[in-house]
Design a protein around this motif. Structure first.
Motif, PDB file in Angstrom:
ATOM      1  N   MET A  93      40.138  25.559  40.985  1.00 53.30           N
ATOM      2  CA  MET A  93      39.891  26.959  41.898  1.00 53.30           C
ATOM      3  C   MET A  93      41.053  27.387  42.130  1.00 53.30           C
ATOM      4  SD  MET A  93      36.135  28.155  42.919  1.00 53.30           S
ATOM      5  CE  MET A  93      35.995  27.562  44.227  1.00 53.30           C
ATOM      6  N   ALA A  94      41.641  28.278  42.338  1.00 53.24           N
ATOM      7  CA  ALA A  94      42.464  29.302  43.338  1.00 53.24           C
ATOM      8  C   ALA A  94      42.492  30.751  43.637  1.00 53.24           C
ATOM      9  CB  ALA A  94      43.686  28.798  42.713  1.00 53.24           C
ATOM     10  N   VAL A  95      42.878  30.848  44.792  1.00 51.05           N
ATOM     11  CA  VAL A  95      42.629  32.637  45.065  1.00 51.05           C
ATOM     12  C   VAL A  95      43.596  32.979  44.696  1.00 51.05           C
ATOM     13  CG1 VAL A  95      42.010  33.961  46.754  1.00 51.05           C
ATOM     14  CG2 VAL A  95      40.483  31.948  45.950  1.00 51.05           C
ATOM     15  N   HIS A  96      44.057  33.915  44.089  1.00 46.86           N
ATOM     16  CA  HIS A  96      45.828  34.985  44.072  1.00 46.86           C
ATOM     17  C   HIS A  96      45.870  36.014  44.691  1.00 46.86           C
ATOM     18  CE1 HIS A  96      46.385  31.405  41.060  1.00 46.86           C
ATOM     19  NE2 HIS A  96      45.330  31.872  40.437  1.00 46.86           N
ATOM     20  N   PHE A  97      46.306  36.656  45.171  1.00 47.58           N
ATOM     21  CA  PHE A  97      46.861  37.202  45.604  1.00 47.58           C
ATOM     22  C   PHE A  97      48.240  38.351  45.346  1.00 47.58           C
ATOM     23  CE2 PHE A  97      47.885  40.433  49.226  1.00 47.58           C
ATOM     24  CZ  PHE A  97      47.040  40.724  49.708  1.00 47.58           C
ATOM     25  N   HIS A  98      47.589  39.616  45.244  1.00 44.10           N
ATOM     26  CA  HIS A  98      48.587  40.856  44.612  1.00 44.10           C
ATOM     27  C   HIS A  98      49.141  41.754  45.464  1.00 44.10           C
ATOM     28  CE1 HIS A  98      48.199  36.976  41.157  1.00 44.10           C
ATOM     29  NE2 HIS A  98      46.494  37.882  41.023  1.00 44.10           N
ATOM     30  N   GLU A  99      49.729  42.634  45.221  1.00 47.45           N
ATOM     31  CA  GLU A  99      50.015  44.065  45.735  1.00 47.45           C
ATOM     32  C   GLU A  99      50.210  44.767  44.390  1.00 47.45           C
ATOM     33  OE1 GLU A  99      50.114  44.127  48.499  1.00 47.45           O
ATOM     34  OE2 GLU A  99      51.408  42.748  50.058  1.00 47.45           O
ATOM     35  N   GLU A 100      48.958  45.429  44.316  1.00 46.61           N
ATOM     36  CA  GLU A 100      49.273  47.194  43.630  1.00 46.61           C
ATOM     37  C   GLU A 100      48.820  46.955  42.037  1.00 46.61           C
ATOM     38  OE1 GLU A 100      49.367  50.455  45.411  1.00 46.61           O
ATOM     39  OE2 GLU A 100      50.374  49.389  47.183  1.00 46.61           O
ATOM     40  N   ASP A 101      49.027  45.781  42.155  1.00 44.11           N
ATOM     41  CA  ASP A 101      48.873  45.747  40.934  1.00 44.11           C
ATOM     42  C   ASP A 101      48.288  44.092  40.306  1.00 44.11           C
ATOM     43  OD1 ASP A 101      47.935  46.240  38.121  1.00 44.11           O
ATOM     44  OD2 ASP A 101      49.965  46.837  37.214  1.00 44.11           O
ATOM     45  N   LEU A 102      47.503  44.387  39.015  1.00 50.17           N
ATOM     46  CA  LEU A 102      46.937  42.813  38.481  1.00 50.17           C
ATOM     47  C   LEU A 102      48.322  42.576  37.630  1.00 50.17           C
ATOM     48  CD1 LEU A 102      44.562  40.625  38.773  1.00 50.17           C
ATOM     49  CD2 LEU A 102      44.711  42.316  36.423  1.00 50.17           C
ATOM     50  N   PRO A 103      48.518  41.265  37.652  1.00 53.09           N
ATOM     51  CA  PRO A 103      49.966  40.358  36.909  1.00 53.09           C
ATOM     52  C   PRO A 103      49.452  41.109  35.577  1.00 53.09           C
ATOM     53  CG  PRO A 103      50.125  38.979  39.000  1.00 53.09           C
ATOM     54  CD  PRO A 103      48.702  39.874  38.562  1.00 53.09           C
ATOM     55  N   ALA A 104      50.169  40.978  34.324  1.00 52.48           N
ATOM     56  CA  ALA A 104      49.470  40.944  33.165  1.00 52.48           C
ATOM     57  C   ALA A 104      49.741  39.652  32.919  1.00 52.48           C
ATOM     58  CB  ALA A 104      50.606  41.809  31.977  1.00 52.48           C
ATOM     59  N   GLY A 105      48.295  39.773  31.412  1.00 51.76           N
ATOM     60  CA  GLY A 105      47.774  38.167  30.915  1.00 51.76           C
ATOM     61  C   GLY A 105      47.185  37.152  32.029  1.00 51.76           C
ATOM     62  N   VAL A 106      46.620  37.724  32.846  1.00 55.72           N
ATOM     63  CA  VAL A 106      45.886  36.568  34.254  1.00 55.72           C
ATOM     64  C   VAL A 106      45.019  36.027  33.591  1.00 55.72           C
ATOM     65  CG1 VAL A 106      47.944  36.768  35.726  1.00 55.72           C
ATOM     66  CG2 VAL A 106      45.996  37.952  36.180  1.00 55.72           C
ATOM     67  N   LEU A 107      44.455  36.997  33.061  1.00 52.63           N
ATOM     68  CA  LEU A 107      43.261  36.802  32.367  1.00 52.63           C
ATOM     69  C   LEU A 107      42.077  36.963  31.473  1.00 52.63           C
ATOM     70  CD1 LEU A 107      41.044  40.168  34.780  1.00 52.63           C
ATOM     71  CD2 LEU A 107      41.376  38.203  35.306  1.00 52.63           C
ATOM     72  N   ALA A 108      41.748  35.861  30.816  1.00 55.55           N
ATOM     73  CA  ALA A 108      41.178  35.542  29.782  1.00 55.55           C
ATOM     74  C   ALA A 108      40.374  36.465  28.908  1.00 55.55           C
ATOM     75  CB  ALA A 108      40.243  33.594  30.215  1.00 55.55           C
ATOM     76  N   ASP A 109      40.189  36.476  27.882  1.00 48.43           N
ATOM     77  CA  ASP A 109      39.123  37.121  27.113  1.00 48.43           C
ATOM     78  C   ASP A 109      37.435  37.232  27.727  1.00 48.43           C
ATOM     79  OD1 ASP A 109      41.414  37.792  26.113  1.00 48.43           O
ATOM     80  OD2 ASP A 109      40.866  37.509  24.129  1.00 48.43           O
ATOM     81  N   GLY A 110      37.066  39.101  27.549  1.00 50.54           N
ATOM     82  CA  GLY A 110      35.743  38.290  27.816  1.00 50.54           C
ATOM     83  C   GLY A 110      34.800  38.868  29.316  1.00 50.54           C
ATOM     84  N   PRO A 111      33.321  38.923  29.362  1.00 51.60           N
ATOM     85  CA  PRO A 111      33.708  39.951  30.796  1.00 51.60           C
ATOM     86  C   PRO A 111      34.236  39.295  31.868  1.00 51.60           C
ATOM     87  CG  PRO A 111      32.013  38.043  29.918  1.00 51.60           C
ATOM     88  CD  PRO A 111      32.792  37.909  29.037  1.00 51.60           C
ATOM     89  N   VAL A 112      34.471  40.404  32.877  1.00 52.64           N
ATOM     90  CA  VAL A 112      34.617  39.722  33.731  1.00 52.64           C
ATOM     91  C   VAL A 112      34.355  40.797  35.646  1.00 52.64           C
ATOM     92  CG1 VAL A 112      37.425  40.110  33.270  1.00 52.64           C
ATOM     93  CG2 VAL A 112      36.658  42.429  34.354  1.00 52.64           C
ATOM     94  N   ALA A 113      34.683  39.477  36.466  1.00 49.95           N
ATOM     95  CA  ALA A 113      33.697  40.257  37.545  1.00 49.95           C
ATOM     96  C   ALA A 113      34.528  41.153  38.572  1.00 49.95           C
ATOM     97  CB  ALA A 113      33.008  38.773  38.692  1.00 49.95           C
ATOM     98  N   VAL A 114      33.710  42.034  38.834  1.00 53.72           N
ATOM     99  CA  VAL A 114      34.722  43.235  39.599  1.00 53.72           C
ATOM    100  C   VAL A 114      34.206  43.060  41.283  1.00 53.72           C
ATOM    101  CG1 VAL A 114      35.938  44.959  39.900  1.00 53.72           C
ATOM    102  CG2 VAL A 114      35.088  44.047  38.093  1.00 53.72           C
ATOM    103  N   ASP A 115      34.597  43.462  42.002  1.00 53.16           N
ATOM    104  CA  ASP A 115      34.060  43.955  43.749  1.00 53.16           C
ATOM    105  C   ASP A 115      35.390  44.800  44.049  1.00 53.16           C
ATOM    106  OD1 ASP A 115      31.972  43.875  45.271  1.00 53.16           O
ATOM    107  OD2 ASP A 115      32.963  42.575  46.391  1.00 53.16           O
ATOM    108  N   THR A 116      35.125  45.629  44.785  1.00 52.65           N
ATOM    109  CA  THR A 116      35.629  46.439  45.905  1.00 52.65           C
ATOM    110  C   THR A 116      36.123  46.410  47.420  1.00 52.65           C
ATOM    111  OG1 THR A 116      34.413  48.035  45.622  1.00 52.65           O
ATOM    112  CG2 THR A 116      35.992  47.925  44.361  1.00 52.65           C
ATOM    113  N   GLU A 117      36.660  46.543  47.837  1.00 51.30           N
ATOM    114  CA  GLU A 117      36.825  45.827  49.328  1.00 51.30           C
ATOM    115  C   GLU A 117      36.748  48.030  49.712  1.00 51.30           C
ATOM    116  OE1 GLU A 117      34.537  44.363  51.214  1.00 51.30           O
ATOM    117  OE2 GLU A 117      35.567  42.594  49.737  1.00 51.30           O
TER     118      GLU A 117
END
Length: 205
Positions: free
Chosen positions: A1-25
């Motif tokens: 398990m890891a936390v990945h930090f990105h600036e301004e966009d999500l890298p392509a292809g880093v998520l598996a198919d299916g539901p995603v959990a989302v939150d905002t600050e």
């Protein structure tokens, strides 16, 4: 398990198919005033991705928008109403269809008025999480490790929590009612943005 930090966009292809959990600050609780600073997203496979937007951002995040705007991918939230409004106002996409664990909790955990994420993680999953960083400055030049861990934890448990809440919704015969609430959430978020945040348009008053 890891936390990945990105600036301004999500890298392509880093998520598996299916539901995603989302939150905002954000910088505060008034969507049009308090800018979106961070979007957290997880596919439930063990990693969390944090996308940070700076004060001069134009919110041009094509990869993140493609995931959030995908009408064939379910998004899981805790208090979806707020996150949907922030994402649409700043990123220009309605991040639906959605599932809200707070609404599900209110429909089945009628024996309590404690429907915060921390309460649900504790009771439903037997785990603990810290909310110490909840009111910290998300717009600063640096997001420290404590903030990153807090932000990641806001999406870490939602997939498992949905499974347990669905079992209870089915048990109590309230799944159809819950789905109707989830389907209405994009409209509820748009009402908030348009100026009806504090007025119940269904009331007699």
């Amino acid at each position: 398990m890891a936390v990945h930090f990105h600036e301004e966009d999500l890298p392509a292809g880093v998520l598996a198919d299916g539901p995603v959990a989302v939150d905002t600050e954000t910088m505060g609780l008034i969507t049009k005033r308090d800018r979106l600073c961070l979007v957290q997203i997880s596919d439930g496979q063990g990693d969390e991705h944090l996308v940070r937007f700076g004060p001069e951002s134009n919110y041009d995040a094509p990869n993140l928008k493609a995931v959030l705007g995908d009408q064939n991918r379910l998004k899981l939230y805790h208090f979806a109403r707020f996150d949907l409004a922030a994402i649409e106002h700043y990123l220009g996409v309605m991040a639906a269809p959605c599932y809200c664990t707070k609404i599900a909790s209110k429909l089945v955990r009628t024996y309590t008025d404690r429907h915060g994420l921390k309460n649900l993680v504790d009771e439903l999953l037997g785990e603990s999480m810290s909310k110490v960083q909840q009111s910290s400055d998300w717009g600063g030049p640096d997001i420290n490790e404590a903030q990153r861990e807090y932000a990641a934890s806001d999406v870490r448990f939602l997939h498992r929590m949905r499974e347990e809440l669905n079992r209870r919704l089915e048990r109590e015969g309230r799944m159809e009612m819950a789905q109707a609430c989830f389907d209405f959430l994009p409209t509820r978020a748009r009402l908030d943005i348009a100026g009806w945040a504090d007025h119940d348009i269904f009331s007699h008053a």
